[in-house]
Design a protein around this motif. Sequence first.
Motif, PDB file in Angstrom:
ATOM      1  N   GLU A   1       0.827  -1.207   0.000  1.00  0.00           N
ATOM      2  CA  GLU A   1       0.000   0.000   0.000  1.00  0.00           C
ATOM      3  C   GLU A   1       0.861   1.256   0.000  1.00  0.00           C
ATOM      4  O   GLU A   1       0.597   2.210  -0.743  1.00  0.00           O
TER       5      GLU A   1
ATOM      6  N   PHE B   1      -2.888   5.038   3.941  1.00  0.00           N
ATOM      7  CA  PHE B   1      -4.130   5.743   4.190  1.00  0.00           C
ATOM      8  C   PHE B   1      -5.009   4.961   5.165  1.00  0.00           C
ATOM      9  O   PHE B   1      -4.750   3.788   5.474  1.00  0.00           O
ATOM     10  N   SER B   2      -6.063   5.613   5.644  1.00  0.00           N
ATOM     11  CA  SER B   2      -7.016   4.974   6.540  1.00  0.00           C
ATOM     12  C   SER B   2      -7.909   4.046   5.722  1.00  0.00           C
ATOM     13  O   SER B   2      -8.846   4.484   5.057  1.00  0.00           O
ATOM     14  N   GLY B   3      -7.593   2.772   5.749  1.00  0.00           N
ATOM     15  CA  GLY B   3      -8.298   1.774   4.951  1.00  0.00           C
ATOM     16  C   GLY B   3      -7.362   0.623   4.669  1.00  0.00           C
ATOM     17  O   GLY B   3      -6.312   0.485   5.302  1.00  0.00           O
TER      18      GLY B   3
ATOM     19  N   PHE C   1      -8.630  -0.743  -3.090  1.00  0.00           N
ATOM     20  CA  PHE C   1      -8.499  -0.046  -1.809  1.00  0.00           C
ATOM     21  C   PHE C   1      -9.882   0.154  -1.209  1.00  0.00           C
ATOM     22  O   PHE C   1     -10.792   0.692  -1.837  1.00  0.00           O
ATOM     23  N   ASN C   2     -10.044  -0.300   0.029  1.00  0.00           N
ATOM     24  CA  ASN C   2     -11.300  -0.128   0.760  1.00  0.00           C
ATOM     25  C   ASN C   2     -11.085   0.895   1.865  1.00  0.00           C
ATOM     26  O   ASN C   2     -10.462   0.591   2.894  1.00  0.00           O
ATOM     27  N   PRO C   3     -11.570   2.129   1.668  1.00  0.00           N
ATOM     28  CA  PRO C   3     -11.317   3.172   2.668  1.00  0.00           C
ATOM     29  C   PRO C   3     -12.086   2.915   3.959  1.00  0.00           C
ATOM     30  O   PRO C   3     -13.148   2.284   3.962  1.00  0.00           O
ATOM     31  N   ASN C   4     -11.533   3.405   5.045  1.00  0.00           N
ATOM     32  CA  ASN C   4     -12.204   3.335   6.343  1.00  0.00           C
ATOM     33  C   ASN C   4     -13.431   4.251   6.319  1.00  0.00           C
ATOM     34  O   ASN C   4     -13.333   5.422   5.934  1.00  0.00           O
TER      35      ASN C   4
ATOM     36  N   ALA D   1     -13.061   7.543   8.046  1.00  0.00           N
ATOM     37  CA  ALA D   1     -11.994   8.455   7.630  1.00  0.00           C
ATOM     38  C   ALA D   1     -12.559   9.851   7.370  1.00  0.00           C
ATOM     39  O   ALA D   1     -13.702  10.018   6.917  1.00  0.00           O
TER      40      ALA D   1
ATOM     41  N   THR E   1      -8.692  10.717   2.441  1.00  0.00           N
ATOM     42  CA  THR E   1      -8.501   9.325   2.044  1.00  0.00           C
ATOM     43  C   THR E   1      -9.089   9.111   0.652  1.00  0.00           C
ATOM     44  O   THR E   1     -10.191   9.589   0.372  1.00  0.00           O
TER      45      THR E   1
ATOM     46  N   PHE F   1     -10.198   6.326  -7.827  1.00  0.00           N
ATOM     47  CA  PHE F   1      -9.885   6.738  -6.458  1.00  0.00           C
ATOM     48  C   PHE F   1     -10.505   8.075  -6.087  1.00  0.00           C
ATOM     49  O   PHE F   1     -10.478   8.472  -4.921  1.00  0.00           O
TER      50      PHE F   1
END
Length: 393
Positions: free
Chosen positions: A181, A189-191, A226-229, A232, A237, A275
Amino acid sequence: MTTYLLLLAEVTSAAESLSDQLQVHGFISQAVLHTTENQWLGDSAHTSFAFTEIGVNSSLRLTPRLLFSGQILSRRAGELSNGTPTIDFALADFNLVSSTHNQVGIRAGRFKNPLGLYNETRDVPFTRSGIFLPQVIYFDKVRNLALSSDGLLFYNDFYLENGNISFSLGGGWPLVDTNVENAYLFRNFSGQLQADNPGWLASFWYSNQSERFKLGLSAMTVDMQFNPNVNALPFTTPGAGHVDLLYLVASVQYNTEQWSFTAEYSREPIEWRQFGQLFPDYKANAEGYYLQTTYRFHPQWEWLLRYEEGFANRADRHGNDLEQISHGFIKKEMGFSKIFSTGLRWNINSQWMLRAEYQLHNGCFILSPRENPDFSQLERNWSLFTLQIGFRF
């Protein structure tokens, strides 16, 4: 009583036969590193001892056609790995056809990806061409992604009068971790970045009967999402985007009794998509190559000389576009690496090895953002000095 003794004899005989088919080996190595600038496997600017490798591998041939093998590896490598033992590979090898002319089989489990000349043996210090493999091909900053996959691999070897041909084709889930990542999104990043689909692998190799000459092509595909939080903060993010890549390696090697000449070239088309505005869609074509020679001037001594170049995008060899697109967040020095390496290897005996290596770097493409999070502190020109001692059994 007689029946009991016969049964005990059969069990003892089976155990002895099984022990004959079981092989266990291992290795341990420790290195000390120092860089004039930047960070490489620990706080190398102040001298780092944070590069330790410990591995134990075993193989058990239950039948002439069925082999089980695996390796447990503890690898401490600065911020990239904390030494927690992991399963390096663990597989069952089913030999479907075996004759004087060809061999066909399937490997199931976690197998080493057949990429280039060194990927399948890169974790054993004694089988590497240097303390570090050419980083523009065998990136340590995304080591696990290229190292192995969980799936199936079909292989077919042909033994011909003019040489040997090997072909493999498979698919499996690549190993995506925080290092990957950081390398492909330039920060953590947050995720979570993870494999979205199984990847495909293929390789083709030719060698003459003496195996002095080797020629190969290998490739793998990777599709990550990518799976963001969900918690966040907005605009901090990226969205749920994808990173797709195709990794291609062409290899050639020629060996004599004292000399080995090796060259490899890689091409890596990469696409970032969906993204969002924080990370606009982007395509790049990473590239790397190296030229290497080793000279065994004494039965116990070996000299290494290597030159390598790598680029984050072959259309942007100086990194200017990378710096402009990122609005200065990513320095142009991260777009390329040009490295000159030389080193000595001393095989003290069959179990002990001592190595010394020096590298002169121009550029920071091979460096991990995880170990160098402040891009503004990166220096374009830097050197690396390394000593390593290894033991195997």
